[in-house]
Design an enzyme around this catalytic site. Structure first.
Site, PDB file in Angstrom:
ATOM      1  CD  GLU A  96       6.897  16.945 -22.157  1.00 30.30           C
ATOM      2  OE1 GLU A  96       6.659  18.347 -22.195  1.00 30.30           O
ATOM      3  OE2 GLU A  96       6.857  15.757 -22.584  1.00 30.30           O
ATOM      4  CG  HIS A 143       2.190  17.281 -24.255  1.00 32.83           C
ATOM      5  ND1 HIS A 143       2.968  18.204 -23.806  1.00 32.83           N
ATOM      6  CD2 HIS A 143       2.834  16.082 -24.125  1.00 32.83           C
ATOM      7  CE1 HIS A 143       3.777  17.971 -23.595  1.00 32.83           C
ATOM      8  NE2 HIS A 143       4.082  17.002 -23.376  1.00 32.83           N
ATOM      9  CD  GLU A 171      -3.577  17.614 -15.262  1.00 30.49           C
ATOM     10  OE1 GLU A 171      -2.487  16.328 -14.992  1.00 30.49           O
ATOM     11  OE2 GLU A 171      -3.717  17.624 -16.637  1.00 30.49           O
ATOM     12  NE  ARG A 207       0.649  17.032 -12.403  1.00 26.03           N
ATOM     13  CZ  ARG A 207       1.103  16.937 -12.025  1.00 26.03           C
ATOM     14  NH1 ARG A 207       1.621  16.500 -10.604  1.00 26.03           N
ATOM     15  NH2 ARG A 207       1.679  15.624 -12.277  1.00 26.03           N
ATOM     16  CG  HIS A 247      -0.506  13.379 -25.913  1.00 25.66           C
ATOM     17  ND1 HIS A 247      -1.730  13.926 -25.228  1.00 25.66           N
ATOM     18  CD2 HIS A 247       0.490  12.515 -26.177  1.00 25.66           C
ATOM     19  CE1 HIS A 247      -0.769  13.614 -23.883  1.00 25.66           C
ATOM     20  NE2 HIS A 247       0.081  13.126 -24.124  1.00 25.66           N
ATOM     21  CG  ASN A 264      -1.754  18.421 -20.037  1.00 27.98           C
ATOM     22  OD1 ASN A 264      -0.298  17.199 -20.137  1.00 27.98           O
ATOM     23  ND2 ASN A 264      -2.630  18.001 -19.758  1.00 27.98           N
ATOM     24  CG  HIS A 316       6.324  12.625 -25.445  1.00 26.72           C
ATOM     25  ND1 HIS A 316       5.109  12.793 -25.883  1.00 26.72           N
ATOM     26  CD2 HIS A 316       6.796  13.301 -25.041  1.00 26.72           C
ATOM     27  CE1 HIS A 316       4.875  13.267 -24.858  1.00 26.72           C
ATOM     28  NE2 HIS A 316       5.689  14.403 -24.059  1.00 26.72           N
ATOM     29  CE  LYS A 347       5.634  17.588 -14.113  1.00 26.01           C
ATOM     30  NZ  LYS A 347       5.780  15.896 -14.401  1.00 26.01           N
ATOM     31  NE  ARG A 388      -4.021  -2.477   1.983  1.00 26.19           N
ATOM     32  CZ  ARG A 388      -3.442  -3.232   3.397  1.00 26.19           C
ATOM     33  NH1 ARG A 388      -2.070  -3.485   3.755  1.00 26.19           N
ATOM     34  NH2 ARG A 388      -3.740  -4.469   3.070  1.00 26.19           N
ATOM     35  CE  LYS A 433      -0.844  14.315 -14.183  1.00 21.68           C
ATOM     36  NZ  LYS A 433      -1.043  14.518 -15.001  1.00 21.68           N
TER      37      LYS A 433
HETATM   38  N1  GLY Z   1       5.222  11.575 -13.343  1.00 21.43           N
HETATM   39  C1  GLY Z   1       4.587  13.157 -14.120  1.00 21.43           C
HETATM   40  C2  GLY Z   1       3.743  14.109 -13.177  1.00 21.43           C
HETATM   41  O1  GLY Z   1       3.682  13.626 -12.398  1.00 21.43           O
HETATM   42  O2  GLY Z   1       4.061  14.708 -13.909  1.00 21.43           O
END
Ligand code: GLY
Length: 342
Positions: free
Chosen positions: A174, A231, A212, A224, A235, A228, A247, A202, A110, A132
């Site tokens: 990026e 993007h 986000e 957040r 994408h 993008n 990318h 960032k 966990r 993320k």
């Molecule tokens: N792992 C990338 C982010 O959290 O944006």
């Protein structure tokens, strides 16, 4: 080596940026840890020392490694290694490794402590920071995951020298994005300064909108979702496939496209479009839509983009107040902009 803080209350952490930073890894290992599970790929080839008993677990290369099967295999290996809740997972690699190792760390027992050693430019300025994590399903990319912040991140700029040229260039795409998120004179900065400036940028956006949600509730500067930028078309170009675009290369085209779209919508002047073209060219990145890509197909893919939560086409666009989420952009304007970028 400089330390950039990601301010997230009790989940705050430092990103150590600079040549040789990987040698500081043991300072980021939590005092409770007696074991470290190092997750990496054969091709990464960056050795790390954690200062505790460590074992290395390899995952496969490429997007295919971002699967539930890989996470299960990793967790089983952690268990056999005797990794406990007090121990630590170390992700050493690019975005695939940080996403997979991060998700395994989020769910094993966990949740166990996680440190990233980002070895690609793309991971250093993006994937390793922000919390993320996730894997793909046959039904779509990144459909399963968790927010799981690392306890520390290392961006050793020394290891970037060994990256294949194309991989490095993809990272620059990026990176270019941050020139429009407030990092001044980005192409002129030395590599370590540039990485640190992108990480700071960032970190600020993540600190203000960890999960986000700002982008979901409407256009709100500082969210957040602004990460993008470039993007949406990026994408679509990646998904449409067969254009041999990495990318970051796809994002670079997306950035220039977004500038032209903003111009057509009367949001920015010609000089701002020229600034986008200049930054992307400075990095030797592509800025035009590939000949074979049909505008109608790209439009359909953009309409499906997971970031678009409204009914119409949604983009992050530049404007008088800087970048913001813009909804319901007319299809005809998008199509005309695509056609103008051949
Ligand atoms: N792992 C990338 C982010 O959290 O944006």
């Amino acid at each position: 080596v400089r330390a950039v803080k990601v301010e997230l209350g009790e989940r705050s952490y430092e990103v150590l940026v600079g040549p040789g930073a990987r040698r500081l890894l043991s300072s980021l290992v939590p005092p409770s840890a007696t074991k470290a599970a190092v997750v990496t790929q054969e091709a990464v080839g960056v050795e790390v020392g954690t200062g505790v008993a460590q074992e290395t677990f390899f995952i496969k290369e490429g997007e295919a490694a971002k699967s539930m099967a890989t996470v299960e295999q990793l967790c089983r290996n952690f268990a056999r290694f005797g990794l406990s809740r007090a121990d630590v997972v170390i992700g050493v690699g690019g975005g695939v490794v940080t996403d997979v190792a991060g998700f395994a760390a989020a769910v094993y027992h966990r949740g166990v402590a996680l440190v990233h050693v980002a070895t690609t430019l793309l991971a250093q300025v993006d994937a390793a920071i922000g919390g993320k994590t996730g894997v793909n399903l046959p039904e779509g990319k990144n459909l399963v995951g968790a927010f799981w912040q690392p306890v520390g991140v290392i961006c050793d700029t020394e290891v970037l020298a060994a990256l294949p040229r194309r991989e490095y260039r993809s990272g620059l795409g990026e990176m270019a994005k941050y020139a429009f998120l407030g990092v001044a004179n980005l192409p002129e900065l030395a590599l370590e300064e540039a990485v640190a400036a992108c990480v700071e940028c960032k970190a600020r956006l993540v600190a203000g909108d960890e999960r986000e949600v700002a982008g979901l509730s409407g256009a709100k500067a500082g969210g957040r979702a602004l990460l993008n930028y470039g993007h949406t078309l990026g994408h679509a170009l990646e998904t449409a496939g067969n254009y041999d675009l990495r990318h970051g290369e796809a994002v670079a085209i997306g950035l220039v496209f977004a500038a032209h779209l903003a111009h057509r919508l009367g949001r920015v002047g010609k000089e701002r479009v020229a600034e986008h073209e200049r930054v992307v060219a400075a990095y030797g990145l592509p800025s035009r839509v590939p000949q074979g890509a049909k505008s109608e197909d790209l439009l359909a893919l953009m309409a499906r983009d997971k970031k678009s939560t409204g009914t119409g086409l949604t983009f992050v666009l530049d404007g008088p107040a800087g970048l913001e989420v813009v909804r319901d952009v007319p299809e005809a304007t998008v199509l005309a902009t695509l056609e103008g970028l051949r």
